[in-house]
Design an enzyme around this catalytic site. Structure first.
Site, PDB file in Angstrom:
ATOM      1  N   LYS A  49      12.590  44.230   4.451  1.00  0.00           N
ATOM      2  CA  LYS A  49      11.539  45.236   4.641  1.00  0.00           C
ATOM      3  C   LYS A  49      11.947  46.604   4.111  1.00  0.00           C
ATOM      4  O   LYS A  49      11.086  47.439   3.814  1.00  0.00           O
ATOM      5  CB  LYS A  49      11.154  45.343   6.116  1.00  0.00           C
ATOM      6  CG  LYS A  49      10.868  44.019   6.798  1.00  0.00           C
ATOM      7  CD  LYS A  49       9.807  43.203   6.098  1.00  0.00           C
ATOM      8  CE  LYS A  49       9.532  41.905   6.842  1.00  0.00           C
ATOM      9  NZ  LYS A  49       8.568  41.037   6.141  1.00  0.00           N
ATOM     10  N   TYR A 265       5.557  29.830  14.763  1.00  0.00           N
ATOM     11  CA  TYR A 265       6.319  31.020  14.398  1.00  0.00           C
ATOM     12  C   TYR A 265       7.339  31.357  15.496  1.00  0.00           C
ATOM     13  O   TYR A 265       7.001  31.423  16.683  1.00  0.00           O
ATOM     14  CB  TYR A 265       5.382  32.208  14.210  1.00  0.00           C
ATOM     15  CG  TYR A 265       6.100  33.502  13.924  1.00  0.00           C
ATOM     16  CD1 TYR A 265       6.378  33.892  12.624  1.00  0.00           C
ATOM     17  CD2 TYR A 265       6.507  34.337  14.961  1.00  0.00           C
ATOM     18  CE1 TYR A 265       7.049  35.074  12.353  1.00  0.00           C
ATOM     19  CE2 TYR A 265       7.186  35.520  14.704  1.00  0.00           C
ATOM     20  CZ  TYR A 265       7.446  35.886  13.405  1.00  0.00           C
ATOM     21  OH  TYR A 265       8.117  37.055  13.148  1.00  0.00           O
ATOM     22  N   TYR A 291      13.112  33.585  10.098  1.00  0.00           N
ATOM     23  CA  TYR A 291      12.765  33.584   8.675  1.00  0.00           C
ATOM     24  C   TYR A 291      13.805  32.867   7.810  1.00  0.00           C
ATOM     25  O   TYR A 291      13.581  31.751   7.344  1.00  0.00           O
ATOM     26  CB  TYR A 291      12.587  35.026   8.185  1.00  0.00           C
ATOM     27  CG  TYR A 291      11.321  35.671   8.685  1.00  0.00           C
ATOM     28  CD1 TYR A 291      10.133  35.593   7.961  1.00  0.00           C
ATOM     29  CD2 TYR A 291      11.301  36.344   9.890  1.00  0.00           C
ATOM     30  CE1 TYR A 291       8.970  36.175   8.423  1.00  0.00           C
ATOM     31  CE2 TYR A 291      10.142  36.937  10.375  1.00  0.00           C
ATOM     32  CZ  TYR A 291       8.981  36.848   9.639  1.00  0.00           C
ATOM     33  OH  TYR A 291       7.828  37.425  10.113  1.00  0.00           O
TER      34      TYR A 291
END
Length: 332
Positions: A49, A265, A291
């Site tokens: 990010k 998730y 992830y």
């Protein structure tokens, strides 16, 4: 494609290393596996990010913002990096957390990224139930701040909009330059795909450079068709934002495999656990459980299935987030 045209503020350590993984490659019997260490971007333990935030925060400053607003899951790597970026440039940051896991442990709820959010000075403005309209909640918070005379700037979850995607257009250029300097032919790129900005930026950057390198996304949330459609939409928005023709990228360039999402998730899978422990013990590199762990699980499975040629060179993009392991301590 001239990325210097877009406002950018330096927040990370770039270029990130591109490393060969000899023991993992040997253990799996080929192809040659390389790893792009975007866990080493340097901002509050790093992560992918940071690249997006360099463009997003620059845009916020250009608009005179005094507060960043963003959202993510409880153990959000994006929220942690956004809070850190805000502090680094002197902005306030308010974050909304979505409780996507109903039976979360106390460690998940309070440790890992959540602990760092607090240390970094983030204001957790609310925790919303799974499925809440997070974008709407951020817009409402922004309206409240404007009424109080503040100047908020809303960053979508994962920093995934055309401005944020520029971070991975830039990463594509960086990776191509590294491969050139190293004399390395890259045959495939594999990474975890969630909010879509990383994959969309890579696809746009690699196609704009006419590299011919395919990107294989391993979805960590949505089903294949939905994830590919989400990425494709952001690809089109990013091309438009950059003034590139929509024909620059074909729909077939967007590939997302949802076979490794598991029960949902942030929900652990056996293949994720194997991947985290295997890379840690073979190469001394830590993945995260949400992830990069599932992304690596996908890469391992593809290798075992014979998807790649033995003499291929495959680059795995490490998106960071290992601090999230502390929220999953009971699994290890």
């Amino acid at each position: 494609m001239h990325l210097a045209l877009y406002p950018r503020i330096r927040l990370g350590h770039f270029p990130t290393p591109l490393e060969f993984l000899p023991r993992l490659s040997s253990h799996l019997g080929g192809p040659s596996i390389y790893i792009k260490r975007d866990d080493c971007t340097g901002l509050a333990t790093g992560g992918n990010k940071t690249r997006k935030l360099e463009f997003l925060v620059a845009d916020a400053l250009a608009q005179g913002a005094d507060t960043l607003i963003t959202q993510g899951a409880v153990q959000s790597n994006h929220v942690r990096q956004t809070v850190a970026a805000a502090g680094k440039v002197g902005l306030h940051c308010k974050a909304l957390l979505e409780e996507r896991i109903s039976d979360a442990t106390e460690e998940y709820a309070q440790s890992g990224n959540v602990l760092l959010d607090r240390i970094l000075g983030g204001d957790i403005a609310g925790r919303l139930p799974a499925g809440a309209n997070m974008q709407q909640a951020m817009e409402e918070l922004a309206r409240q701040l404007r009424a109080d005379g503040r100047k908020p700037y809303v960053i979508p979850g994962g920093g995934s909009n055309p401005i944020g995607a520029l971070g991975y257009v830039a990463c594509a250029q960086e990776l191509l330059n590294q491969s050139f300097e190293a004399g390395l032919r890259i045959d495939h790129i594999v990474h975890a795909t969630g909010s879509t900005g990383t994959q969309a930026g890579l696809v746009v950057g690699l196609r704009a450079a006419n590299s011919g390198i395919p990107v294989y996304g391993i979805s960590v949330r949505a089903a294949k068709q939905q994830q590919e459609e989400n990425v494709w939409k952001l690809v089109q928005f990013t091309l438009d934002y950059m003034g590139l023709p929509s024909s620059s990228v074909d729909r077939a360039d967007v590939v997302a495999d949802s076979d490794f999402v598991g029960p949902g998730y942030g929900r652990p899978t056996d293949s994720m656990l194997e991947a985290v422990e295997l890379l840690a013990r073979q190469e001394g590199i830590l993945l995260d459980p949400v992830y990069s762990g599932k992304g690596m699980a996908g890469l391992i499975a593809l290798i075992r299935q014979g998807y790649f040629k033995k003499d291929d060179n495959v680059v795995f993009i490490h998106t960071g987030g290992a601090v999230g392991l502390f929220g999953y301590r009971h699994l290890f």
